[in-house]
Scaffold this active site. Sequence first.
Site: not given
Length: 344
Positions: A231, A221, A203, A98, A233-234, A257, A254-255
Amino acid sequence: MINPSAADPSFNRRRFLGTVANASLGSALLAAASGCRTSTGGAAPARAGSTLPLIVSTWPFGKPANEKALQVLQAGGGRLDAIVDGISVTEHDLSVSSVGAGGDPNAEGVVSLDACIMDGPTHKCGSVAAVEGILPVIGLARAVMEKTRHVMLVGDGARRFALANGFKDTDLLTEAARRRWQEWKARQTGGQPASAPPDSHDTIAMVILGSDGQLAGGCSTSGLSYKLPGRVGDSPIIGSGLYVDNDVGAAGATGVGENILRFCGTFQVVELMRAGASPAEACAETIRRIQRKHPAGTDLAINFLAIDRRGRFGAAGTGDGFPYAVTYPGYSEVLKSVAVPARA
Ligand code: ASP
């Protein structure tokens, strides 16, 4: 001297009791159940001698990254060197699916990376998103911060900047990742993308409190497996995947995003610490706020960790919580975060 102290010495138990009977005990029990190591109360043990620098990062793969960062700092390197060299360990670890090389690709089979870095004393930051074929992207984020007048470069522009600044074109797709992607692709029907397995993302978010009391952080990440091309993410977004305020503390996420991005997650964590919350309490309260507003309620996969200027650290995650790595001189362990909501 600033001491990295218990994950939550000033935990506001009354407020937290609704979800976690006893955060420290909860952490210890979860740690025991999950095989993660912890000391009393989910906190690092009290120890004599220098307890800084303090390095905290997400997931068990954060431990070797933390240890590298500590080594860099102890050899006289700066906090940003420590962030870059530490996170680079994870980016180069092909067994981590990841982050960096070995990361799962997007829906078209291309590994696309996101990263950011932030420095406490200068409040400067650098970020890259949707970058292909470059490693380490945490180093690239630092180059954006230090060599341009911008904060963020994306896609092909970020890649061309990397190649012009000494980064080499690198094949990031391993055979194992290619096989997993092909299997996923074979499961697609009728033009509808099959959803990725639920745990196919993570991440490394790392935060550091140096011996000089200064903060820094970084994040890297490959994002959600088989995401739509483009795409983001956060993780590369300052205030979502990472935030550092040298007056207060630093937080990483993490998770999934999308559910952190919508809420400026790490900015909220730091602001809650500014208002007096301990690191774990700030992480937990941020999750509860998101759960209250998000239609999925408690059925989310989001996690935060944080440190404050006093050297306290903590973390909270949805479901059963998540493991995070804590390292300082003479100590390096994977601990279990507070769980929100807690399971009785
Ligand atoms: N936050 C990352 C992303 O959404 C994934 C993760 O940390 O699990 O790209």
